[in-house]
Design an enzyme around this catalytic site. Sequence first.
Site, PDB file in Angstrom:
ATOM      1  N   GLU A 255     -10.150 -12.557  71.897  1.00 50.97           N
ATOM      2  CA  GLU A 255     -10.960 -12.931  73.048  1.00 50.97           C
ATOM      3  C   GLU A 255     -12.424 -13.114  72.669  1.00 50.97           C
ATOM      4  O   GLU A 255     -13.171 -13.803  73.369  1.00 50.97           O
ATOM      5  CB  GLU A 255     -10.850 -11.900  74.162  1.00 50.97           C
ATOM      6  CG  GLU A 255     -11.500 -10.563  73.868  1.00 50.97           C
ATOM      7  CD  GLU A 255     -11.471  -9.628  75.056  1.00 50.97           C
ATOM      8  OE1 GLU A 255     -12.386  -9.705  75.881  1.00 50.97           O
ATOM      9  OE2 GLU A 255     -10.526  -8.828  75.142  1.00 50.97           O
ATOM     10  N   HIS A 305      -6.106 -14.470  76.604  1.00 52.26           N
ATOM     11  CA  HIS A 305      -6.979 -13.562  77.347  1.00 52.26           C
ATOM     12  C   HIS A 305      -7.475 -14.291  78.585  1.00 52.26           C
ATOM     13  O   HIS A 305      -7.748 -15.492  78.551  1.00 52.26           O
ATOM     14  CB  HIS A 305      -8.170 -13.149  76.475  1.00 52.26           C
ATOM     15  CG  HIS A 305      -9.190 -12.319  77.191  1.00 52.26           C
ATOM     16  ND1 HIS A 305     -10.309 -12.876  77.788  1.00 52.26           N
ATOM     17  CD2 HIS A 305      -9.259 -10.991  77.418  1.00 52.26           C
ATOM     18  CE1 HIS A 305     -11.032 -11.917  78.335  1.00 52.26           C
ATOM     19  NE2 HIS A 305     -10.419 -10.766  78.137  1.00 52.26           N
TER      20      HIS A 305
END
Length: 385
Positions: A255, A305
């Site tokens: 992420e 994510h």
Amino acid sequence: MKAAAPLVVRDVQAYATSFPVPAFSSVTLGVGRVIKRDAVVVKVTTECGLVGYGESHHGRAHTTIAHFVNSALRPFVVGRDAADVNGIWHHIYMRQLASHGLGTACAMAMSGIDMALWDIRGKAVGWPLHRLLGGAARAVPAYAGGVALGWQDPAALVEEARRHIEAGYRAVKLRLGDSVARDLARVRAVREAFGGELVILADANTAYGVDEARAVMPRLDELGVGWLEEPFPPHDHRSYAQARTFGRVPLAAGENHYTRYEFNRLVDDGVVTVLQPDLSKAGGITETLRIAAMASAHKLWVHLHSSMTGINLAASVHVLAALDNGGYFEADVSRMNLFRDRLTSTPFEIGDDGCVRPLEGPGLGVEVDEDFLRAHPAIEGPAYA
């Protein structure tokens, strides 16, 4: 056969938006206690009237990212063909990201533009994004995540997890990074409450050091945890390599990695085996497709994510439904997320099978309420106390 008219971009506009989080809905994570939620919504308009929306992750600097879109990147997009997503991506890369280009800020800013362009492409042909990408309306497994399931008392955490399980989720992600003892007590309480059928994932939000990882990972193995996410900052490759020897639980990250070039090292190192790019951070849908293709060549799954708004959430389900190596969808189950519940129409619904399915409307399939944006201007200052 007459060629299709180009979808000339007339305007690009980014909006920074915020809302305060009341104390009863606040969650404490490895990055602090949530006191407000911020987002950046990008709107791209074409000369023919088609409008696309995207989300740029704010990187805890939402007004900065919005200004960057409006001032630095807008001139690279206006006047170009919105259907030329690869060409626009490369143009921004060469003019801004490749050199003297603010690095991660540019990657986040251009992500929202790219997402909006894909929304326009789908609307132009009347297809939902997953179909445009070569996918189908298939079921995508989901886990209860987002800004939720934090550092509360184990009994309260069990009750929060219970609500999500009763709603249909068969997997949850717990927040670690407090202390080893308290982290393990929370994981153990959830495991004992729901047994071995529940998939438990864990996220330390970069709050561990090597010693904490060494202590916690063997215990996570015993508790059957599916992955340990971001025990360390993304640049700390040495600590990740050390931690790989501490237990069997897979390490997850991505992420906070940007573009295929950073994911290239992540894949080559062979230490992180759960890849988690974010469509609103890694460079948009266009770049995430490249990252996923690279991961597929190494037989690695991609578990996207999720960012802040229903725009990103809807886009993530579409992309996962189109990938041959698409894994879990991170469902934001946080309480009072106005960016999920009021900024957009419903971005996803969990089924009894623990899966979500992509929306069937053209493009991303979500409607954006611009009145909400006007009613929720940016609130300056940190989002975590």
